[in-house]
Design an enzyme around this catalytic site. Sequence first.
Site, PDB file in Angstrom:
ATOM      1  N   SER A 108      92.114  48.081  31.587  1.00 56.47           N
ATOM      2  CA  SER A 108      91.612  49.562  31.158  1.00 56.47           C
ATOM      3  C   SER A 108      90.869  49.795  29.907  1.00 56.47           C
ATOM      4  CB  SER A 108      91.216  50.215  31.438  1.00 56.47           C
ATOM      5  OG  SER A 108      90.676  51.632  30.470  1.00 56.47           O
ATOM      6  N   LYS A 229      80.255  45.819  36.059  1.00 60.80           N
ATOM      7  CA  LYS A 229      80.804  47.181  37.110  1.00 60.80           C
ATOM      8  C   LYS A 229      79.785  48.632  37.530  1.00 60.80           C
ATOM      9  CE  LYS A 229      85.066  49.055  37.896  1.00 60.80           C
ATOM     10  NZ  LYS A 229      85.271  50.382  37.098  1.00 60.80           N
ATOM     11  N   HIS A 253      83.137  54.024  40.363  1.00 59.83           N
ATOM     12  CA  HIS A 253      83.418  54.658  39.134  1.00 59.83           C
ATOM     13  C   HIS A 253      84.608  55.436  40.160  1.00 59.83           C
ATOM     14  CE1 HIS A 253      84.528  54.788  35.296  1.00 59.83           C
ATOM     15  NE2 HIS A 253      85.254  55.504  35.402  1.00 59.83           N
TER      16      HIS A 253
HETATM   17  C1  FNR Z   1      89.612  54.553  36.947  1.00 61.51           C
HETATM   18  N1  FNR Z   1      88.251  54.153  36.502  1.00 61.51           N
HETATM   19  C2  FNR Z   1      88.377  53.829  35.675  1.00 61.51           C
HETATM   20  N2  FNR Z   1      87.055  52.459  35.414  1.00 61.51           N
HETATM   21  C3  FNR Z   1      86.519  51.910  34.553  1.00 61.51           C
HETATM   22  O1  FNR Z   1      86.055  51.076  34.178  1.00 61.51           O
HETATM   23  N3  FNR Z   1      86.959  52.211  33.331  1.00 61.51           N
HETATM   24  C4  FNR Z   1      88.412  52.994  33.077  1.00 61.51           C
HETATM   25  O2  FNR Z   1      89.076  53.593  32.508  1.00 61.51           O
HETATM   26  C5  FNR Z   1      88.695  53.818  34.228  1.00 61.51           C
HETATM   27  N4  FNR Z   1      89.659  54.681  34.546  1.00 61.51           N
HETATM   28  C6  FNR Z   1      90.110  55.396  35.764  1.00 61.51           C
HETATM   29  C7  FNR Z   1      91.354  56.436  36.202  1.00 61.51           C
HETATM   30  C8  FNR Z   1      91.582  56.462  37.400  1.00 61.51           C
HETATM   31  C9  FNR Z   1      92.510  57.414  36.874  1.00 61.51           C
HETATM   32  C10 FNR Z   1      90.948  56.455  37.952  1.00 61.51           C
HETATM   33  C11 FNR Z   1      91.671  56.777  39.550  1.00 61.51           C
HETATM   34  C12 FNR Z   1      89.628  55.512  38.574  1.00 61.51           C
HETATM   35  C13 FNR Z   1      87.534  53.393  38.093  1.00 61.51           C
HETATM   36  C14 FNR Z   1      88.301  52.332  38.357  1.00 61.51           C
HETATM   37  O3  FNR Z   1      88.253  51.104  37.112  1.00 61.51           O
HETATM   38  C15 FNR Z   1      87.697  51.972  40.487  1.00 61.51           C
HETATM   39  O4  FNR Z   1      85.886  52.295  39.882  1.00 61.51           O
HETATM   40  C16 FNR Z   1      88.089  53.066  41.382  1.00 61.51           C
HETATM   41  O5  FNR Z   1      88.982  53.578  40.611  1.00 61.51           O
HETATM   42  C17 FNR Z   1      88.081  52.823  42.470  1.00 61.51           C
HETATM   43  O6  FNR Z   1      88.145  53.343  43.146  1.00 61.51           O
HETATM   44  P1  FNR Z   1      89.611  54.138  44.129  1.00 61.51           P
HETATM   45  O7  FNR Z   1      90.062  52.605  44.282  1.00 61.51           O
HETATM   46  O8  FNR Z   1      90.221  54.713  43.419  1.00 61.51           O
HETATM   47  O9  FNR Z   1      89.198  54.357  45.435  1.00 61.51           O
END
Ligand code: FNR
Length: 361
Positions: A108, A229, A253
Amino acid sequence: MEEDPVNLREFQELAKRKLPKMSYDYISGGAEDQFTLRENVEAFQRIMLRPRILVDVSKIDTSSTLLGHKMSSPILVAPTGSQQLAHPDGELATARAAAACNTIQVLSFASDYTLEEVASSCDAVRFFQLYVFKGRDVAAAVVQRAERNGYKAIVLTADTPRLGRREADIKNKLIIPMNRNVEGLMSVDIHTTGGSGLEAFASKTLDPSLSWKDIEWLKSITRLPIIVKGVLTAEDAIKAVEVGVSGIIVSNHGARQLDYTPATITVLEEVVKAVSGSVPVLLDGGVRRGTDVFKALALGAKAVMIGRPVVYGLAAKGEDGVKRVITMLQKELELTMALAGCPTLKDITRNHVMVPHQKPR
Ligand code: FNR
């Protein structure tokens, strides 16, 4: 003695017991009514499998490739920010676990260890996720550092022109550390008069003017392939291909941005059909079982990513917890393939799933 989780849901329960409420709520929560948060998981549960019998499944091969990179299975680690809220080793532990499992970590932009620290923690193929901040020079500098440090692709998160309304974080007055990757590049006062600290930071930094034409700009500052994404419609999938991305991630997301978007698994096929094989299509959101991975592959995904389960593994047992989460899902996929009569990923077809008429709940 501490119990040993036998599935990803039990890792979530263990993480919940170990974490302070503010951290657990940040990780587990979604936007507003959290309708899409539930849907992401439940839509998988409405898809049934059509197994084939009497196929020789004495050898199962889950290995896969993405943009030419080999992986032990089609399961990647999604980018999730601020992993030190889960464990002091944060992204370093996740990096080592992903490398040990022969899979790709998407780091990230909002990581608590810098992209350089993560790159030097272990040898592995990894991608870098990008948020574009106002002014663009910060993004340009960070992308070039990612390229210099051996990251193999840029994952542009396109569903976050502003931060979704995450009410638990507002109530908890979530405090997040300053983004380490932009240290020295900008200074932002993240002092809030209440509410979510992340919201305050995001509203000062994120560039809501980012649009399709900026993919050209991104391509002009890096040689790395760009994966977009946050695609949820055929229309945007076609646009993404037109502007020359190398991959698409069907994602809402993790239901943290716009509530009442459909579960990702319900729009995957629409996106796959729209791009007709021109670029790989990945999916994330709600993947909690090997059967979920199988269902996504049957509907045309090249691979899936998991977000929360990795962070729960990290919170529960550090690096070893992340390793176990990834391995558990890989093993469940392997067993599903055997029981469904699919010795390799290529054997998984649309005929292996029964999808109900797409009507949410
Ligand atoms: C995220 N997600 C996310 N996406 C992204 O592009 N940059 C980021 O910094 C973050 N940070 C983030 C923090 C936390 C705690 C979560 C739970 C999610 C979204 C992540 O990449 C992804 O799309 C989802 O988490 C997928 O869904 P599930 O597997 O959590 O159900």
